[in-house]
Design a protein around this motif. Structure first.
Motif, PDB file in Angstrom:
ATOM      1  N   TYR A  92       0.858  -1.182   0.000  1.00 47.64           N
ATOM      2  CA  TYR A  92       0.000   0.000   0.000  1.00 47.64           C
ATOM      3  C   TYR A  92       0.899   1.239   0.000  1.00 47.64           C
ATOM      4  O   TYR A  92       1.442   1.628   1.028  1.00 47.64           O
ATOM      5  CB  TYR A  92      -0.915   0.013   1.220  1.00 47.64           C
ATOM      6  CG  TYR A  92      -2.090  -0.931   1.123  1.00 47.64           C
ATOM      7  CD1 TYR A  92      -3.366  -0.460   0.863  1.00 47.64           C
ATOM      8  CD2 TYR A  92      -1.910  -2.307   1.277  1.00 47.64           C
ATOM      9  CE1 TYR A  92      -4.440  -1.330   0.758  1.00 47.64           C
ATOM     10  CE2 TYR A  92      -2.975  -3.182   1.178  1.00 47.64           C
ATOM     11  CZ  TYR A  92      -4.238  -2.690   0.913  1.00 47.64           C
ATOM     12  OH  TYR A  92      -5.296  -3.559   0.802  1.00 47.64           O
ATOM     13  N   ASN A 140      -5.115   4.559  -1.082  1.00 49.50           N
ATOM     14  CA  ASN A 140      -5.916   4.188  -2.247  1.00 49.50           C
ATOM     15  C   ASN A 140      -5.098   3.623  -3.409  1.00 49.50           C
ATOM     16  O   ASN A 140      -5.636   3.407  -4.486  1.00 49.50           O
ATOM     17  CB  ASN A 140      -6.707   5.412  -2.741  1.00 49.50           C
ATOM     18  CG  ASN A 140      -5.800   6.583  -3.077  1.00 49.50           C
ATOM     19  OD1 ASN A 140      -4.600   6.532  -2.829  1.00 49.50           O
ATOM     20  ND2 ASN A 140      -6.381   7.637  -3.631  1.00 49.50           N
ATOM     21  N   ILE A 145      -9.802   1.581  -4.420  1.00 51.12           N
ATOM     22  CA  ILE A 145      -8.349   1.508  -4.540  1.00 51.12           C
ATOM     23  C   ILE A 145      -7.990   1.158  -5.977  1.00 51.12           C
ATOM     24  O   ILE A 145      -8.760   0.518  -6.702  1.00 51.12           O
ATOM     25  CB  ILE A 145      -7.729   0.473  -3.579  1.00 51.12           C
ATOM     26  CG1 ILE A 145      -8.169  -0.941  -3.948  1.00 51.12           C
ATOM     27  CG2 ILE A 145      -8.045   0.796  -2.143  1.00 51.12           C
ATOM     28  CD1 ILE A 145      -7.287  -2.010  -3.341  1.00 51.12           C
TER      29      ILE A 145
END
Length: 556
Positions: A25, A29, A124
């Motif tokens: 990550y 998002n 995302i």
């Protein structure tokens, strides 16, 4: 044979559907992952698509979509990710055609800023290339800069922090890809997101400190950026020596040419002709030159790649020893075109060039400094490429065959059934071995070492015998290179990063143990090459043993 290859690839390890995934990550998002696969043996050491989809479904419901950049093919059909995928492919280890970026940025923006279907969820974007590093990092950082207002330095730092293991360098490390991130920063903050695509012409290239035996090519993107084409290779007659003692016309020989360059066609070279002894002065001959084609080299877009390769004579007939490999991309619009100039210059030092397959390795220094003189072509139309606004149609690239036809990795795996019998016992194995050996060479791409010569190189000089070159760097320089780049491969050093709050089971994910559960794509690359070598050895054994051939014939 097939079972042997499976054992080599799989080994004793097992993968957990979540802990074994390689994903990170970069922001809340944006998820970066290495290229998933649904075929054997890639899925043994990369992200299996079904595991990745299960993870995304569990964590994000329907609020995820994939953006992929693999000109070599995704490795899985779109249906396996619910057709929730956007294609913007370009070649590995290179920056994207800049005309791709406005549409790519808008496509990600429209998805991420769209309405969610499931309450409490956030959309995302899952971005991936092959290793989830160079191409993915270029796009992830570009999005943070152009759509979310991040400072360029902060975006690059965040990607490195989240994606790279300590000691393995920067996340986006290829100089040309970093140049493209700077272009995006310039496009966003200084140019009001305006970009004009125009065909350009390379008028000439000035090179200071050019060593002998260097091949120089002008390349550019074709096929929507999915392929790189060589538009021109400079030959002897196009080289003008501008040193004050050797001023000459392009079509005359310089006084030292017979000493510093091999004029024999590679196909006629012999071991004896490659072992001539040269004086120290002759070995160190360095020139300042202008490379000027008979007509300017025209490229269809404003993206330009200048490629260098230095070759020495080899003691093996039909081969040359490659001692230097480097290239550099630039975009003419950002190098003066946006200021209204119809021509311009691009200047770079040898140390700032891109190395081999995304690494810092370039081999022996081939030149000191280069200046490219370009101008906009008088033919061909210019095209304004603006970032689409919300609600406007967005042009995506045509996807490459997901099986990766032409991808050398796939020549190693899954094609043993296509190894047709060569007309004698053991022929099938031999065919597979030859195919795998060729694929292993393709996997390595451009690299240092022996390479076959071809007829097209007959009018391009080669340097003196390889025994006259010192292939080893001085110890201080070797130490500095190790400190700068702990890894020699662009694929190594990536790590998964899944924030604790995304663990739906309530347990805290230990990132270190998570990291140890997976094999990165660099390991996979070496496994693929290992498979090729093993199959080649087996093929040679089967193809050269008369007793074995007789035994195989009796079975048939």
């Amino acid at each position: 044979m097939a079972s042997l290859l499976r054992q080599i690839v799989s080994g004793p390890r097992a993968r957990h559907p979540e802990a074994g995934l390689d994903l990170c990550y970069v922001a809340d998002n944006i998820v970066v992952t290495s290229g998933p696969s649904s075929v054997w043996p890639k899925k043994a050491y990369r992200n299996p698509v079904d595991h990745l989809v299960a993870f995304l479904d569990k964590k994000h419901g329907e609020e995820w979509a994939i953006f992929e950049f693999r000109a070599e093919g995704t490795g899985y059909p779109d249906e396996e990710v619910y057709n929730r995928i956007h294609h913007f492919p370009w070649p590995d280890h290179h920056p994207p055609p800049f005309a791709l970026m406005p549409n790519l940025m808008a496509a990600m923006r429209n998805w991420l800023q769209g309405d969610v279907k499931e309450q409490g969820k956030q959309r995302i974007a899952v971005v991936h290339c092959k290793a989830g590093k160079g191409r993915s990092g270029t796009v992830a950082c570009s999005y943070l800069i152009s759509q979310e207002g991040w400072r360029m330095e902060d975006a690059l730092k965040r990607f490195t922090l989240r994606r790279m293991r300590n000691g393995f360098g920067e996340g986006v490390s290829i100089p040309s890809q970093l140049r493209w991130v700077r272009y995006v920063n310039q496009w966003t903050n200084k140019m009001e997101k305006k970009y004009v695509e125009r065909p350009i012409e390379i008028v000439e290239i000035h090179v200071w400190g050019l060593r002998s035996g260097v091949k120089v090519c002008v390349e550019g993107f074709v096929d929507e950026g999915k392929r790189i084409k060589n538009f021109h290779t400079f030959v002897r007659e196009e080289k003008i020596n501008v040193d004050e003692h050797f001023n000459r016309a392009p079509d005359t020989d310089p006084p030292q040419r017979a000493q510093t360059e091999n004029l024999v066609s590679p196909s006629r070279a012999t071991p004896s002709s490659s072992k001539s002894d040269l004086s120290t002065a002759e070995k160190e001959a360095i020139q300042n030159v202008v490379l000027r084609p008979p007509e300017p080299v025209r490229l269809p877009t404003s993206d330009v790649n200048i490629d260098f390769e230095r070759r020495n004579k080899s003691g093996y007939t039909g081969f040359a020893m490659v001692t230097s490999v480097a290239h550099v991309w630039f975009n003419a619009y950002f190098e003066g075109g946006y200021e209204g100039n119809e021509s311009g210059l691009f200047v770079i030092e040898w140390e700032a060039m891109d190395g081999i397959k995304g690494s810092a390795r370039k081999g022996i220094k081939a030149f000191d400094r280069m200046k490219v003189v370009w101008k906009y072509s008088e033919t061909g139309r210019s095209q304004s490429v603006d970032e689409p606004k919300h609600g406007e149609p967005i042009k995506e690239s045509q996807p490459v065959d997901w099986r990766g036809e032409g991808d050398p990795e796939n020549e190693i795996e899954g094609k043993s059934a296509e190894g047709v019998n060569g007309g004698r016992a053991g022929g099938t194995a031999l065919t597979l071995g030859q195919m795998s050996s060729e694929a292993a060479n393709k996997l390595m791409g451009k690299d240092l070492g022996l390479r076959k010569s071809d007829a097209a190189s007959a009018n391009i000089s080669r340097a003196s015998s390889v025994k006259d070159e010192d292939m080893k760097l001085p110890e201080p320089e070797r130490t500095n290179k190790r400190l700068e780049h702990a890894s020699d491969s662009e694929d190594e050093g990536v790590k998964p990063h899944v924030p604790d709050q995304h663990d739906g089971t309530g347990r805290v994910i230990n990132h270190e143990s998570h990291d140890q559960d997976r094999q990165d794509t660099a390991t996979g690359k070496y496994l693929e090459v290992g498979i090729a070598k093993v199959s080649t050895i087996i093929a040679k054994m089967k193809g050269s043993d008369p007793a074995r051939e007789t035994k195989d014939t009796s079975k048939q």
